[in-house]
Enzyme design. Structure first.
Site, PDB file in Angstrom:
ATOM      1  N   TRP A 174      64.863  -3.458  51.514  1.00 51.24           N
ATOM      2  CA  TRP A 174      64.104  -4.370  50.136  1.00 51.24           C
ATOM      3  C   TRP A 174      63.311  -3.811  49.457  1.00 51.24           C
ATOM      4  O   TRP A 174      62.936  -4.268  48.433  1.00 51.24           O
ATOM      5  CB  TRP A 174      63.117  -5.032  50.721  1.00 51.24           C
ATOM      6  N   ASN A 175      63.513  -1.684  49.401  1.00 52.27           N
ATOM      7  CA  ASN A 175      62.353  -1.429  48.161  1.00 52.27           C
ATOM      8  C   ASN A 175      63.507  -1.120  46.784  1.00 52.27           C
ATOM      9  O   ASN A 175      63.016  -1.067  45.894  1.00 52.27           O
ATOM     10  CB  ASN A 175      62.233  -0.311  48.911  1.00 52.27           C
ATOM     11  N   LYS A 198      75.274  -6.972  53.321  1.00 50.61           N
ATOM     12  CA  LYS A 198      73.953  -7.288  54.027  1.00 50.61           C
ATOM     13  C   LYS A 198      72.662  -7.128  53.850  1.00 50.61           C
ATOM     14  O   LYS A 198      72.264  -6.325  54.163  1.00 50.61           O
ATOM     15  CB  LYS A 198      74.118  -7.211  55.475  1.00 50.61           C
ATOM     16  N   PRO A 199      72.124  -7.963  52.478  1.00 55.16           N
ATOM     17  CA  PRO A 199      70.763  -7.493  51.972  1.00 55.16           C
ATOM     18  C   PRO A 199      69.898  -7.672  52.836  1.00 55.16           C
ATOM     19  O   PRO A 199      69.493  -8.629  54.059  1.00 55.16           O
ATOM     20  CB  PRO A 199      70.818  -8.500  50.574  1.00 55.16           C
ATOM     21  N   ALA A 200      68.746  -7.227  52.605  1.00 49.32           N
ATOM     22  CA  ALA A 200      67.460  -7.216  53.199  1.00 49.32           C
ATOM     23  C   ALA A 200      67.051  -8.848  53.234  1.00 49.32           C
ATOM     24  O   ALA A 200      67.375  -9.772  52.027  1.00 49.32           O
ATOM     25  CB  ALA A 200      66.510  -6.348  52.444  1.00 49.32           C
ATOM     26  N   GLY A 251      67.581   1.628  55.583  1.00 52.89           N
ATOM     27  CA  GLY A 251      66.290   1.364  55.888  1.00 52.89           C
ATOM     28  C   GLY A 251      65.589   1.935  57.034  1.00 52.89           C
ATOM     29  O   GLY A 251      65.838   3.804  56.776  1.00 52.89           O
ATOM     30  N   SER A 252      65.137   1.462  58.053  1.00 53.71           N
ATOM     31  CA  SER A 252      64.192   2.809  58.895  1.00 53.71           C
ATOM     32  C   SER A 252      64.981   4.121  60.321  1.00 53.71           C
ATOM     33  O   SER A 252      66.020   3.220  60.711  1.00 53.71           O
ATOM     34  CB  SER A 252      62.961   1.931  59.689  1.00 53.71           C
ATOM     35  N   GLU A 273      71.567   6.394  56.138  1.00 52.85           N
ATOM     36  CA  GLU A 273      69.446   7.023  54.579  1.00 52.85           C
ATOM     37  C   GLU A 273      68.546   5.895  55.516  1.00 52.85           C
ATOM     38  O   GLU A 273      68.513   5.360  55.250  1.00 52.85           O
ATOM     39  CB  GLU A 273      70.067   6.419  52.922  1.00 52.85           C
ATOM     40  N   LEU A 274      67.899   7.251  56.695  1.00 51.65           N
ATOM     41  CA  LEU A 274      66.408   6.707  56.928  1.00 51.65           C
ATOM     42  C   LEU A 274      65.724   6.673  56.228  1.00 51.65           C
ATOM     43  O   LEU A 274      65.140   7.306  54.813  1.00 51.65           O
ATOM     44  CB  LEU A 274      66.700   6.724  58.224  1.00 51.65           C
ATOM     45  N   CYS A 307      61.383   6.039  49.951  1.00 53.85           N
ATOM     46  CA  CYS A 307      62.119   6.602  51.047  1.00 53.85           C
ATOM     47  C   CYS A 307      61.938   8.314  50.418  1.00 53.85           C
ATOM     48  O   CYS A 307      61.702   8.743  51.115  1.00 53.85           O
ATOM     49  CB  CYS A 307      63.795   6.762  51.477  1.00 53.85           C
ATOM     50  N   GLU A 407      54.880   8.620  57.459  1.00 57.96           N
ATOM     51  CA  GLU A 407      55.172   8.100  56.316  1.00 57.96           C
ATOM     52  C   GLU A 407      54.323   6.136  55.789  1.00 57.96           C
ATOM     53  O   GLU A 407      54.532   5.642  56.756  1.00 57.96           O
ATOM     54  CB  GLU A 407      56.844   7.687  56.156  1.00 57.96           C
TER      55      GLU A 407
HETATM   56  C1  SIN Z   1      65.134   5.268  48.823  1.00 51.27           C
HETATM   57  O1  SIN Z   1      63.907   4.969  48.486  1.00 51.27           O
HETATM   58  O2  SIN Z   1      65.979   5.164  49.270  1.00 51.27           O
HETATM   59  C2  SIN Z   1      65.678   5.793  47.203  1.00 51.27           C
HETATM   60  C3  SIN Z   1      65.215   6.797  46.218  1.00 51.27           C
HETATM   61  C4  SIN Z   1      66.333   7.124  45.010  1.00 51.27           C
HETATM   62  O3  SIN Z   1      67.585   6.603  45.193  1.00 51.27           O
HETATM   63  O4  SIN Z   1      65.993   7.660  44.302  1.00 51.27           O
END
Ligand code: SIN
Length: 504
Positions: A174-175, A198-200, A251-252, A273-274, A307, A407
Site C-alpha cells: 500500500w505504501n 494483486k494490489p494491497a 511487503g513485510s 522485497e521485505l 521501506c 522499523e
Molecule cells: C519501498 O519502500 O519499498 C520502495 C521505495 C523505493 O522504491 O524507493
C-alpha cells in the site's frame, strides 16, 4: 457507481483548475480479469476509504480462487502470443503505458492521494517514478541477450538462451500503490511474461487505474489481470496453481516467510522485497547541510512509510548537536495535513495500527530516557482523522529501545551518537534487516571502505534518494532476495536454457 464500473469523484475538496487536483478523476470499481472488467463471481466486495478523513471511497471486488483461475487461464493463452511478438513491438506497448501514465498524471496522483494519503505532489512524483520503470523495461525488452559458449567438443556449439518464465504474479504493498506494480509489471512484460497483479487491500484503486492504462496502451487481452481481495486467499490460489511460475512480493518479512513456505509445493520462483531498518550515518567530515537535506527527504518520504527510509540516525559526537539542531528546525517546518491540500508535506499514517505503532515506539523511547526535541505526539489536523503524527526528533537513543530494533514506519528520527568509524559500522549493521543504508562523508577512502562494510542491498553514499529504475533494488538478510530494476529486474522473469548443438 455507473454501469461501467466507475465511481466518478466529483466531490473533490480542492477546486479544479489549480493544477494539483484532478476533479474528474474516477475510480475503477471492477477488476480486470481475463481481458474484461468484472466483479467477483460471488458479488462480494470490500470497502476502500481515505486514511486522512475516513471518507468511504469505493467498494471493490473481493475475489477468490475461482476468479483467480479465470485470470490464470487467460494469462496462459495470452502469454504464449506475447512471447512470440517481436521484442520492439512489445517494447512499444510497454512504453505507451508509460506515456499514458504521464498524460493522466493528475488523475492517477489524485486517486493515490485519496486512498493512500501521501501529499499530492509526492503522489505525482510516484506516478513519474512508476512510469520510469516501464520506460526502462521497454528498453530492456530489446536487450534480452543470450550467449554462445565455447564447447570442449569440436562438433558441438552451446547456445544459452533466455526465455520468459511464463505467468507471473505481483503482490504489491500500500505504501507505493503504483510504483511497486510497474517495477514488477514492466520487467515481466519485457521478458515476455503475463502478469496477475494483486494490489494491497488498502490501495486497490491506483492498481485498477493502471488496468485502464494497460488496455488503452494496447496490452493484449488477458495478459495483465488486476485482482483485488483477501491477500491470504489470493496468495494461496496463486501458489496452488502450477502454471504460475513466478511470484514477486513487496511487503513485510513476516508475510515473505509464509510465501517462501507456500512456494515449496510447486517450486515457484520468488522475489521478495521485505522490511528494512535503514541506518543513516553522519561522519564528522560530512557536509552537514547536504546530510540534513538528505535526512529530511529520506526520512519523511511518504511520512516515513517507506521501506528504505532512514530509521536510525547514527551521528558522530562532534557534529551531533549541530545535526540535531538542523534536523529539529527542518522537521518543525514541515506541514502535517491532508494530502489533497497543496502545502501538506506529511499525510496520515495508513491506519490505526500504524499510528499506534508510532505511539508505542515514541513512548518506549521516552520511558527509557530519550529526549524528545520536537513532535512526540499525534498532530491535530482540521477535518482529518486521528491518524496524523508530528515529525519527531529524539536523541539519547540506546540499543534497548524498541525504535532501535524495529522499523517504526512513521515520521520519527531517533538519533544515536558514535565516536569512531568501526563503532558506526557495527551500529549500522546491528540489525537482521539489510535493505538500505546511508552515510555521509567527504573522505573518498572512507566512502569506499564504509560502502563495502555496510550489509545492505542498497547503499546511499552521500545520497539519500538512491531509488531509480536502472539500479538493482533489493535487500539481503531478512529484507529478502531478488532484484528489481535495470536488466537485473528483467532477469527475474527469465529462465536460462542451453541448447547443445551437434554440428557434425
Ligand atoms: C519501498 O519502500 O519499498 C520502495 C521505495 C523505493 O522504491 O524507493
Amino acid at each position: 457507481m455507473n454501469t461501467l464500473g466507475f465511481r466518478v469523484i466529483w466531490r473533490m475538496t480542492t477546486p479544479p483548475g489549480d493544477g494539483q487536483m484532478a476533479a474528474h478523476a474516477r475510480f475503477r470499481t471492477q477488476n480486470l480479469i481475463a481481458g474484461a472488467w468484472a466483479g467477483s463471481h460471488t458479488g462480494r466486495t470490500f470497502a476502500v476509504s481515505n486514511p486522512a478523513t475516513d471518507e468511504h471511497l469505493a467498494d471493490v471486488p473481493d475475489c477468490d480462487e475461482k476468479d483467480i483461475a479465470r485470470a490464470i487461464d487467460a494469462a496462459v493463452v495470452a502469454q504464449r502470443n506475447w512471447a512470440r511478438m517481436p521484442a520492439p513491438e512489445r517494447a512499444k506497448i510497454i512504453r505507451r503505458c508509460a506515456d499514458i501514465m504521464h498524460d493522466r498524471i493528475d488523475d492517477l496522483a489524485t486517486i493515490m492521494t485519496l486512498e493512500q494519503g501521501k501529499p499530492i505532489a509526492e503522489a505525482a512524483g510516484e506516478i513519474r517514478y512508476a512510469a520510469s520503470f516501464l520506460v526502462h523495461a521497454a528498453g530492456e525488452a530489446e536487450r534480452v541477450y543470450g550467449q554462445t559458449i565455447p564447447s570442449s567438443f569440436e562438433d558441438k556449439h552451446i547456445l544459452a538462451i533466455r526465455q520468459p518464465v511464463g505467468v507471473a504474479c505481483a503482490i504489491t504493498p500500500w505504501n507505493f500503490p503504483s510504483a511497486m506494480i510497474t517495477r514488477k509489471l514492466g520487467p515481466a512484460l519485457a521478458a515476455g511474461c503475463a502478469m496477475i497483479v494483486k494490489p494491497a487491500e488498502l490501495t486497490p484503486l491506483s492498481a485498477l487505474a493502471l488496468g485502464d492504462v494497460c488496455i488503452d496502451a494496447g496490452v493484449p487481452e488477458g495478459l495483465v489481470s488486476i485482482i483485488t481481495g483477501d491477500a491470504a486467499t489470493i496468495g494461496k490460489a496463486m501458489f496452488a496453481d502450477f502454471r504460475v511460475r513466478k511470484i514477486s512480493f513487496t511487503g513485510s518479512t513476516e508475510v515473505g516467510k509464509i510465501l517462501v513456505r507456500q512456494s515449496a509445493d510447486n517450486l515457484q520462483r520468488l522475489s521478495l522485497e521485505l522490511g528494512g531498518h535503514a541506518p543513516f550515518i553522519v561522519f564528522e567530515d560530512a557536509d552537514i547541510d547536504a546530510a540534513l537535506d538528505g535526512a529530511i527527504a529520506c526520512k519523511y518520504r511518504n511520512g516515513g512509510q517507506t521501506c528504505i527510509c532512514a530509521n536510525r540516525f547514527i551521528v558522530h559526537r562532534s557534529v551531533h548537536d549541530a545535526f540535531v539542531a538542523g534536523l529539529v528546525e527542518r522537521s518543525r517546518a514541515l506541514k502535517v495535513g491532508i494530502g489533497t491540500e497543496k502545502d501538506a508535506n506529511i499525510g496520515p499514517l495508513i491506519n490505526d495500527d500504524a499510528i499506534e505503532k508510532v505511539d508505542r515506539h515514541v513512548a518506549d523511547a521516552r520511558a527509557k530516557g530519550a529526549t524528545i526535541h520536537c513532535g512526540g505526539e499525534r498532530a491535530k489536523v482540521n477535518g482529518g482523522a486521528d491518524r496524523f503524527y508530528q515529525p519527531t526528533v529524539m536523541t539519547g537513543i540506546t540499543r534497548e529501545m524498541v525504535c532501535w530494533n524495529e522499523e517504526t514506519f512513521g515520521p520519527v528520527c531517533p538519533v544515536m551518537v558514535f565516536d569512531d568509524e568501526d563503532e558506526a559500522i557495527n551500529l549500522a549493521n546491528d540489525t537482521e534487516y539489510g535493505l538500505a543504508g546511508y552515510f555521509y562523508t567527504r573522505d573518498a577512502s572512507r566512502l569506499m571502505r564504509v560502502a563495502e562494510a555496510l550489509k545492505f542491498g542498497v547503499v546511499g553514499a552521500n545520497d539519500a534518494s538512491p531509488s531509480t529504475a536502472q539500479a538493482p533494488f533489493g535487500g539481503v538478510k531478512m529484507s529478502g532476495f531478488g532484484r528489481e530494476g535495470g536488466h537485473f529486474g528483467v532477469s527475474e522473469y527469465l529462465d536460462t536454457k542451453y541448447v547443445s548443438w551437434n554440428v557434425s
